[in-house]
Design an enzyme around this catalytic site. Sequence first.
Site, PDB file in Angstrom:
ATOM      1  N   GLU A 282       0.785  -1.244   0.000  1.00 54.00           N
ATOM      2  CA  GLU A 282       0.000   0.000   0.000  1.00 54.00           C
ATOM      3  C   GLU A 282       0.819   1.298   0.000  1.00 54.00           C
ATOM      4  O   GLU A 282       0.626   2.153   0.856  1.00 54.00           O
ATOM      5  CB  GLU A 282      -0.963  -0.014   1.198  1.00 54.00           C
TER       6      GLU A 282
ATOM      7  N   GLU B   6      -6.525 -10.452  -1.303  1.00 49.81           N
ATOM      8  CA  GLU B   6      -7.324 -10.233  -0.086  1.00 49.81           C
ATOM      9  C   GLU B   6      -8.792 -10.107  -0.472  1.00 49.81           C
ATOM     10  O   GLU B   6      -9.464  -9.136  -0.130  1.00 49.81           O
ATOM     11  CB  GLU B   6      -6.847  -8.969   0.652  1.00 49.81           C
TER      12      GLU B   6
HETATM   13  O1  9MR Z   1      -7.688  -7.936   8.537  1.00 51.77           O
HETATM   14  C1  9MR Z   1      -6.711  -7.184   9.214  1.00 51.77           C
HETATM   15  C2  9MR Z   1      -7.291  -6.654  10.515  1.00 51.77           C
HETATM   16  O2  9MR Z   1      -7.534  -7.729  11.411  1.00 51.77           O
HETATM   17  C3  9MR Z   1      -6.321  -5.672  11.149  1.00 51.77           C
HETATM   18  O3  9MR Z   1      -6.934  -5.067  12.288  1.00 51.77           O
HETATM   19  C4  9MR Z   1      -5.953  -4.612  10.148  1.00 51.77           C
HETATM   20  C5  9MR Z   1      -4.975  -3.669  10.778  1.00 51.77           C
HETATM   21  O4  9MR Z   1      -4.063  -3.202   9.966  1.00 51.77           O
HETATM   22  O5  9MR Z   1      -5.397  -5.206   8.992  1.00 51.77           O
HETATM   23  C6  9MR Z   1      -6.307  -6.025   8.324  1.00 51.77           C
HETATM   24  O6  9MR Z   1      -5.700  -6.536   7.145  1.00 51.77           O
HETATM   25  C7  9MR Z   1      -5.308  -5.581   6.179  1.00 51.77           C
HETATM   26  C8  9MR Z   1      -4.117  -6.154   5.454  1.00 51.77           C
HETATM   27  O7  9MR Z   1      -3.113  -6.481   6.355  1.00 51.77           O
HETATM   28  C9  9MR Z   1      -3.593  -5.185   4.394  1.00 51.77           C
HETATM   29  N1  9MR Z   1      -4.655  -4.795   3.503  1.00 51.77           N
HETATM   30  C10 9MR Z   1      -5.865  -4.302   4.089  1.00 51.77           C
HETATM   31  C11 9MR Z   1      -6.381  -5.328   5.107  1.00 51.77           C
HETATM   32  C12 9MR Z   1      -7.691  -4.862   5.695  1.00 51.77           C
HETATM   33  O8  9MR Z   1      -7.496  -3.681   6.430  1.00 51.77           O
END
Ligand code: 9MR
Length: 367
Positions: A155, A260
């Site tokens: 990102e 994802e």
């Molecule tokens: O699903 C993840 C969630 O449990 C966490 O709180 C969050 C915090 O950063 O991250 C989520 O996963 C993310 C992923 O690592 C990167 N892309 C976006 C995802 C959704 O936010």
Amino acid sequence: MKQIIIILTASILLPACKSKQPETLKSVLQDKFLIGTALNLEQIYQRDTLANSVILEHFSSIVPENCMKSMFLQPKEGEFFFDDADKYVEYGEKHNLWIVGHCLVWHSQTPDWFFVDSTGKEVTRQVLLSRIKNHITTVVSRYKGRVNGWDVVNEAILEDGSWRQSPLYRIIGESFIDSAFVWANRADTNAELYYNDYNMADCGKRNEVVKLVKHLKDNNIRIDAVGMQAHVHLDYPSISEFEKSIEAFAAAGVKVMITELDMSILPRAKYNVGADISTDFEYQKELNPYVDGVPAEKDSIWTSRFLDFFDLFLKHSNTITRVTTWGVGDADSWLNNWPIPGRTDYPLLFDRNYMPKPCIDSIIGKI
Ligand code: 9MR
């Protein structure tokens, strides 16, 4: 003689009697692409037997939802915590799954100390680079030959094609990406290396990511695939814009992974908030309409759009090497709490009891 007749009879009859194994996502998709899921700690530690059997039956690849992020792996400078990540990798090896590491360099879920010195002042470029190098080298070397692919950078680019003004970019500049890929490659020359981002169907982001891939390749820096996160909605993005991005990344010379995948069924607080977890909105009842279940009509809209995305992935299965859903069952999804906490969403392939949704039969039927 009697023995020979029995053996012969058994060998003729047995194949006919053997019951056919039920088809699963992973069995039908094996010649198309890997089908993966994100695992939370409950699943990594196999605390839920139902979830565990669904994972092993249907998925050929795994990614850790949180436990390999730098805030968990290196909560204090030089003090690494590997217990959960080790368990995750052991799980994948034991079950012969394609193991993804997520993620090495990200502006979010980075420990507090990472960007500042002991007085709280932002660190210099040199210090930040050496911290990134140390983190990547330590983590990737530990799992060398065991983790199959890494989300090296997550990102970094915004929807309009500009660069995210994160401390990584502000302190180091665009070259933090070059350095991250170089160090990841040095630590494990066999693991695949990925750039991963959301809202990749947006034209500005698409073009800038293509530029980034070309820049890395022109400089002989290895990048193997681009990860399209695919946190999609009922009304965004259009399948055709999504397809343009698959084609553009493939044309730039990398594989494409859907990394994802989930599709929210809920009304949106605002159009297009992406997946930036720093965005949140206040709870409003009308934005949480399906607490007791989804009406059949809405459900079929969801299923049909999910299948449209799957058709697109199958159409591009020469380019797409993995499709990973961001969680196993609906209750596991981050979308229940983002961008509005406390909602009930239905974005995944299995319901809250880990029962397969009708969509799975349709996918299986297509192949
Ligand atoms: O699903 C993840 C969630 O449990 C966490 O709180 C969050 C915090 O950063 O991250 C989520 O996963 C993310 C992923 O690592 C990167 N892309 C976006 C995802 C959704 O936010």
